[in-house]
Design a protein around this motif. Structure first.
Motif, PDB file in Angstrom:
ATOM      1  N   VAL A  69       0.840  -1.211   0.000  1.00 34.24           N
ATOM      2  CA  VAL A  69       0.000   0.000   0.000  1.00 34.24           C
ATOM      3  C   VAL A  69       0.866   1.248   0.000  1.00 34.24           C
ATOM      4  CG1 VAL A  69      -1.619   1.351   1.391  1.00 34.24           C
ATOM      5  CG2 VAL A  69      -2.004  -1.090   1.062  1.00 34.24           C
ATOM      6  N   GLY A  70       1.905   1.247   0.819  1.00 35.27           N
ATOM      7  CA  GLY A  70       2.796   2.400   0.885  1.00 35.27           C
ATOM      8  C   GLY A  70       3.526   2.644  -0.418  1.00 35.27           C
ATOM      9  N   ILE A  71       4.054   1.580  -1.029  1.00 32.85           N
ATOM     10  CA  ILE A  71       4.815   1.723  -2.280  1.00 32.85           C
ATOM     11  C   ILE A  71       3.920   2.201  -3.420  1.00 32.85           C
ATOM     12  CG2 ILE A  71       6.080   0.429  -4.047  1.00 32.85           C
ATOM     13  CD1 ILE A  71       7.139  -1.349  -1.749  1.00 32.85           C
ATOM     14  N   VAL A  72       2.745   1.596  -3.537  1.00 40.63           N
ATOM     15  CA  VAL A  72       1.829   1.989  -4.609  1.00 40.63           C
ATOM     16  C   VAL A  72       1.389   3.436  -4.448  1.00 40.63           C
ATOM     17  CG1 VAL A  72      -0.461   1.587  -5.577  1.00 40.63           C
ATOM     18  CG2 VAL A  72       1.017  -0.350  -5.068  1.00 40.63           C
ATOM     19  N   THR A  73       1.033   3.833  -3.223  1.00 41.55           N
ATOM     20  CA  THR A  73       0.586   5.214  -2.979  1.00 41.55           C
ATOM     21  C   THR A  73       1.683   6.214  -3.317  1.00 41.55           C
ATOM     22  OG1 THR A  73      -0.846   4.437  -1.179  1.00 41.55           O
ATOM     23  CG2 THR A  73      -0.359   6.790  -1.257  1.00 41.55           C
ATOM     24  N   PHE A  74       2.908   5.932  -2.848  1.00 43.16           N
ATOM     25  CA  PHE A  74       4.026   6.832  -3.140  1.00 43.16           C
ATOM     26  C   PHE A  74       4.315   6.867  -4.645  1.00 43.16           C
ATOM     27  CE2 PHE A  74       8.665   7.336  -3.769  1.00 43.16           C
ATOM     28  CZ  PHE A  74       8.785   8.652  -3.323  1.00 43.16           C
ATOM     29  N   PHE A  89       1.758   9.111  -6.573  1.00 46.36           N
ATOM     30  CA  PHE A  89       2.004  10.547  -6.393  1.00 46.36           C
ATOM     31  C   PHE A  89       3.263  10.978  -7.134  1.00 46.36           C
ATOM     32  CE2 PHE A  89      -1.220  10.390  -3.209  1.00 46.36           C
ATOM     33  CZ  PHE A  89      -1.624  11.697  -3.005  1.00 46.36           C
ATOM     34  N   LEU A  90       4.291  10.148  -7.104  1.00 43.96           N
ATOM     35  CA  LEU A  90       5.539  10.499  -7.780  1.00 43.96           C
ATOM     36  C   LEU A  90       5.338  10.548  -9.292  1.00 43.96           C
ATOM     37  CD1 LEU A  90       8.510  11.115  -7.168  1.00 43.96           C
ATOM     38  CD2 LEU A  90       9.003   8.677  -7.509  1.00 43.96           C
ATOM     39  N   ALA A  91       4.564   9.603  -9.816  1.00 43.41           N
ATOM     40  CA  ALA A  91       4.284   9.590 -11.255  1.00 43.41           C
ATOM     41  C   ALA A  91       3.518  10.841 -11.667  1.00 43.41           C
ATOM     42  CB  ALA A  91       3.493   8.338 -11.615  1.00 43.41           C
ATOM     43  N   LEU A 111       5.377  16.633  -5.197  1.00 43.96           N
ATOM     44  CA  LEU A 111       4.443  15.498  -5.157  1.00 43.96           C
ATOM     45  C   LEU A 111       5.073  14.278  -4.495  1.00 43.96           C
ATOM     46  CD1 LEU A 111       1.504  15.327  -6.280  1.00 43.96           C
ATOM     47  CD2 LEU A 111       2.784  17.337  -7.008  1.00 43.96           C
ATOM     48  N   GLY A 112       6.403  14.173  -4.604  1.00 41.77           N
ATOM     49  CA  GLY A 112       7.090  13.060  -3.938  1.00 41.77           C
ATOM     50  C   GLY A 112       6.995  13.174  -2.422  1.00 41.77           C
ATOM     51  N   ILE A 113       7.196  14.398  -1.905  1.00 37.43           N
ATOM     52  CA  ILE A 113       7.087  14.625  -0.456  1.00 37.43           C
ATOM     53  C   ILE A 113       5.656  14.383   0.016  1.00 37.43           C
ATOM     54  CG2 ILE A 113       7.266  16.343   1.373  1.00 37.43           C
ATOM     55  CD1 ILE A 113       9.545  17.634  -0.234  1.00 37.43           C
ATOM     56  N   LEU A 114       4.692  14.936  -0.754  1.00 38.78           N
ATOM     57  CA  LEU A 114       3.286  14.735  -0.402  1.00 38.78           C
ATOM     58  C   LEU A 114       2.926  13.252  -0.467  1.00 38.78           C
ATOM     59  CD1 LEU A 114       0.497  15.893   0.253  1.00 38.78           C
ATOM     60  CD2 LEU A 114       0.121  16.191  -2.206  1.00 38.78           C
TER      61      LEU A 114
END
Length: 232
Positions: free
Chosen positions: A40-45, A48-50, A61-64
């Protein structure tokens, strides 16, 4: 300021230790919890990064995304930990009392107001909805205890609404994980003063029962508890 900093420093290891203990207990009932939370953490990050690269702001967006990923991981872990805890408590005597202890403010709970030799138990909660009797045990046996407690409540305080339900997974029963939400969904009909009066009256009745004289010495041989009798 120094004292506050020292207190926070001392508290952090305690929180981390508690989280680690909760994770170990959850993993016993849910072996995939670590992979699911991490996923869940990896997919969510990643999402946002994409989006950040697409709109030209990958850093922001990476920080958010990192903050949102930690929040999502905490929510998923909390829900799975709660589900695992309920699964371990399910069917254990007194499990409903443990849930009632965490109902929240505005409720006064009294565990095991009635019990029989088979460990069928009735707990009591008092709040804005009135008096709620929560039974756990064999549905056929515990109905007798519930009926007796409802009759006593009607005699002591006829103007106060009394609700009752049995904890279980059968038809018409309330699952353990839904005990709290069931109580909170009941209509609120009592004022704060009425709740206080109800608790005082029930407390006085409890003190009266506990102060009643009982025979001293061992129970005579051959003497049995009458049918329908309640252990307190």
């Amino acid at each position: 300021m120094a004292r506050k900093s020292n207190a926070e420093t001392a508290a952090n290891p305690g929180r981390l230790k508690q989280i680690a203990l909760t994770y170990k207990m959850t993993r016993k009932a849910d072996p995939k919890v670590g992979l699911i939370v991490a996923g869940v953490g990896i997919v969510t990050f990643g999402v946002f990064l994409a989006i950040g690269f697409l709109i030209g702001h990958p850093v922001y967006l990476g920080i958010l995304g990192l903050l949102v990923a930690f929040l999502a991981m905490a929510i998923v872990f909390g829900r799975r930990a709660e589900r695992a805890a309920f699964g371990q408590m399910e069917g254990q005597p007194g499990a409903a009392a443990a849930v009632l202890d965490n109902v929240g403010r505005g409720w006064t709970t009294t565990p095991a107001v009635a019990m029989n030799r088979n460990q069928d138990i009735v707990h009591r909660a008092v709040g804005k909805a009135g008096v709620v009797l929560i039974a756990e045990g064999n549905p056929n046996r515990v109905k007798t205890l519930l009926a007796a407690e409802k009759k006593k409540m009607a005699r002591i305080m006829p103007d106060i609404p009394v609700h009752d339900f049995i904890v279980g997974t059968g038809e018409g029963e309330v699952p353990l994980k839904k005990v709290r939400t069931t109580l909170l969904k009941l209509p609120r009909v009592l004022s704060g003063a009425q709740i206080t009066m109800t608790n005082d009256k029930l407390r006085a009745m409890g003190d009266l029962m506990s102060n009643m004289p009982v025979p001293k010495g061992p129970m005579p041989k051959g003497m049995r508890m009458p049918r329908g009798g309640k252990m307190r």
